[in-house]
Design an enzyme around this catalytic site. Structure first.
Site, PDB file in Angstrom:
ATOM      1  CD  GLN A  31      -9.474   0.030   2.205  1.00 32.46           C
ATOM      2  OE1 GLN A  31      -9.037  -0.989   1.685  1.00 32.46           O
ATOM      3  NE2 GLN A  31     -10.527   0.038   3.022  1.00 32.46           N
ATOM      4  NE  ARG A  37      -9.044  -1.076   8.050  1.00 32.60           N
ATOM      5  CZ  ARG A  37      -8.310  -2.155   8.303  1.00 32.60           C
ATOM      6  NH1 ARG A  37      -7.257  -2.057   9.079  1.00 32.60           N
ATOM      7  NH2 ARG A  37      -8.648  -3.318   7.779  1.00 32.60           N
ATOM      8  CG  HIS A  70      -4.504  -1.735  -0.649  1.00 31.46           C
ATOM      9  ND1 HIS A  70      -5.061  -2.046   0.576  1.00 31.46           N
ATOM     10  CD2 HIS A  70      -5.545  -1.662  -1.529  1.00 31.46           C
ATOM     11  CE1 HIS A  70      -6.379  -2.154   0.433  1.00 31.46           C
ATOM     12  NE2 HIS A  70      -6.683  -1.931  -0.817  1.00 31.46           N
ATOM     13  CD  GLU A  83      -8.302  -3.010  -3.986  1.00 30.43           C
ATOM     14  OE1 GLU A  83      -7.794  -3.864  -3.232  1.00 30.43           O
ATOM     15  OE2 GLU A  83      -9.133  -2.173  -3.610  1.00 30.43           O
ATOM     16  CG  HIS A 117      -9.025   2.695  -2.358  1.00 32.43           C
ATOM     17  ND1 HIS A 117      -7.680   2.456  -2.141  1.00 32.43           N
ATOM     18  CD2 HIS A 117      -9.656   1.544  -1.997  1.00 32.43           C
ATOM     19  CE1 HIS A 117      -7.510   1.225  -1.694  1.00 32.43           C
ATOM     20  NE2 HIS A 117      -8.703   0.647  -1.578  1.00 32.43           N
TER      21      HIS A 117
END
Length: 397
Positions: free
Chosen positions: A98, A282, A100, A135, A263
Site C-alpha cells: 500500500q 493498494r 498513502h 505514520e 510498504h
C-alpha cells in the site's frame, strides 16, 4: 468543575489479517467470537471514534462541542481537528502492499470521488478523507515489515538471482536506466502483469526460489515470499520482497513512513500513530479493492537506504523520544515510577498504557490505566501528573 481527563473506550477493527489472540494475551481484551482483531483505534476519526468511558459521548462529539478548549488554540488554528489517529496493530497475516497519498493529492482525490458519487463505504473508494497519512510504527513484539524501495542495485540483483526470465526485458531496461524514471517503469510493468505472462512470472518465481536464496538479502526476501504464497498464491504481490526493503523491528524500535512510500506490514504487534486519515491505495496481497494506476500516481520512486529505516531516538529523563519530520503528531514512551512526573500540554494528548498500572491526575481528576487502556487529556488541563509502575505511550502534537 470542568472535566479535562477521560478514560477511553476504543473501537476495534476486525480486518481479516488481524490476530484473534494477540490483544487478549497482551492486554486481557475479550474476544468471545474469536474474530480477527486487527486494530484498536484511539482518536476521533469518523470511521471509528473513541468513546468516553461511562458515557454515550464520542470523543469526536466532545471535540465538536468545544474545539478550542479541548484541542488548544494552536491545534485548532493549525488543523481544526484532532490531527492524529493512534492505533494498536496486531498483524497475524500480511497486510496489503500500500501507499498513502500526500495532502494535496488526498484533497483532490477525495473531492473527485465525492463528485462521482462514490459512497464513503463503497468497496471501490480510494479516498476516505482529504488528509495525508505519514505514520510512525513502534514495535511491541518482534515486528516484520517492508518499507520503501530497495536500492536499485539490490532490486536488479534479487531479480537476477530469482531467475525470472519472463521479466528479462524489463530488468534490462532498469539496468540501462537505474533512475526514478526507470524504477517507476519497472514497478508499473511488474504490478500490471496480467494473464499468461503473470502466471509465467509467478511459476518461474516458485521454481527458482530455492537456488535464488544466495546471501542474507535473498534469504530474507524469499522467506517472505513463501509466507505470502500461503495466503495469496496467485498474487503479483509475491514479487514485492524483491522490490521493497525488509525490516525487522525489535520491541522498542520504531520506523517512520512518509506519505507516497510503498510498504506492507507482515507480522507482529505494534503501536502506530499517523495523521488523522484512513486513505489507503493498494497494489496486492489483499482481497480488498486494488487500484494500481492510482497507487503509482501517488508513489515516490526514490529508493530508501536500508540502514536509514529505523528511526533514531534519544533518552530525556524518563522519556524515550522518537522525533518525526511532521507536525501532525509526536510520540514518546514514558517510564513511570512511584515518584511520578508531570507533563505540560501544548495540545490534546492520548496516553496508552503498554504495561503495568499508572495513575494520571489532571487538576482534581484522577484515573488509573492498566495495560491496554488509554486516556484523553484536553489541552485546557494545561498540565497532568502520572505515577505508578509501568510504561506509557504518549501521542501528542
Amino acid at each position: 468543575m470542568t472535566t479535562t481527563l477521560y478514560k477511553l473506550d476504543n473501537c476495534i477493527q476486525h480486518y481479516q489479517w488481524g490476530s484473534p489472540t494477540a490483544f487478549r494475551e497482551m492486554f486481557g481484551l475479550s474476544n468471545e467470537a474469536q474474530q480477527p482483531q486487527a486494530e484498536i483505534w484511539m482518536g476521533a476519526h469518523p470511521k471509528g471514534s473513541s468513546q468516553l468511558s461511562g458515557s454515550q459521548l464520542k470523543l469526536s462529539e466532545l471535540i465538536d462541542q468545544s474545539p478550542k478548549s479541548v484541542l488548544g488554540d494552536y491545534t485548532y488554528q493549525r488543523f481544526g481537528e484532532l490531527p492524529y489517529l493512534f492505533k494498536v496493530l496486531a498483524a497475524a497475516k500480511p497486510l496489503s502492499i500500500q501507499v498513502h497519498p500526500n495532502r494535496h493529492k488526498a484533497q483532490a482525490g477525495y473531492r473527485f470521488e465525492n463528485q462521482r458519487g462514490i459512497a464513503l463505504d463503497a468497496a471501490n473508494r480510494n479516498y476516505k478523507d482529504a488528509n495525508h497519512k505519514p505514520e510512525l510504527v513502534y514495535a511491541l513484539t518482534p515486528y516484520t515489515a517492508m518499507n520503501g524501495f530497495r536500492p536499485i542495485e539490490q532490486i536488479l540483483l534479487l531479480f537476477k538471482q530469482a531467475a525470472i526470465n519472463a521479466l528479462q526485458a524489463e530488468r534490462d531496461a532498469l539496468l540501462a536506466n537505474p533512475t526514478a524514471t526507470g524504477l517507476k517503469a519497472f514497478f508499473a510493468a511488474v504490478m500490471n502483469l496480467k494473464g499468461a505472462q503473470k502466471q509465467q512470472v509467478l511459476n518461474q518465481l516458485k521454481q527458482g526460489h530455492l537456488q535464488a536464496a544466495q546471501g542474507s538479502l535473498a534469504h530474507a526476501a524469499h522467506r517472505l515470499i513463501e509466507r505470502f504464497r500461503d495466503e495469496y498464491p496467485d498474487d503479483i504481490g509475491l514479487l514485492s520482497p524483491l522490490l521493497l526493503n525488509v525490516v525487522e523491528l525489535a520491541p522498542g524500535e520504531a520506523m517512520f513512513l512518509h506519505a507516497e512510500t510503498p510498504h506492507a506490514y507482515v507480522q507482529g504487534v505494534a503501536l502506530e500513530i499517523m495523521a488523522n486519515s484512513d486513505n489507503v491505495l493498494r497494489a496486492g496481497l489483499t482481497p480488498k479493492y486494488i487500484d494500481v494506476d492510482e497507487l503509482i500516481a501517488n508513489t515516490r520512486f526514490v529508493p530508501i537506504p536500508p540502514d536509514t529505516l529505523k528511526l533514531a531516538s534519544y533518552q530525556q529523563d524518563n522519556k524515550r523520544c522518537y522525533p518525526v519530520p511532521v507536525d501532525d503528531f509526536g510520540f514518546e514512551v514514558l517510564t513511570v515510577d512511584p515518584q511520578g512526573h508531570q507533563q505540560y500540554l501544548r495540545g490534546a494528548e492520548i496516553l496508552f498504557c503498554i504495561e503495568g498500572e499508572v495513575s494520571i491526575c489532571a487538576g482534581q481528576q484522577l484515573l488509573t490505566l492498566s495495560a491496554g487502556e488509554s486516556a484523553f487529556v484536553c489541552e485546557s488541563a494545561k498540565v497532568y501528573r502520572y505515577q505508578g509502575r509501568g510504561t506509557l505511550a504518549r501521542a501528542f502534537n
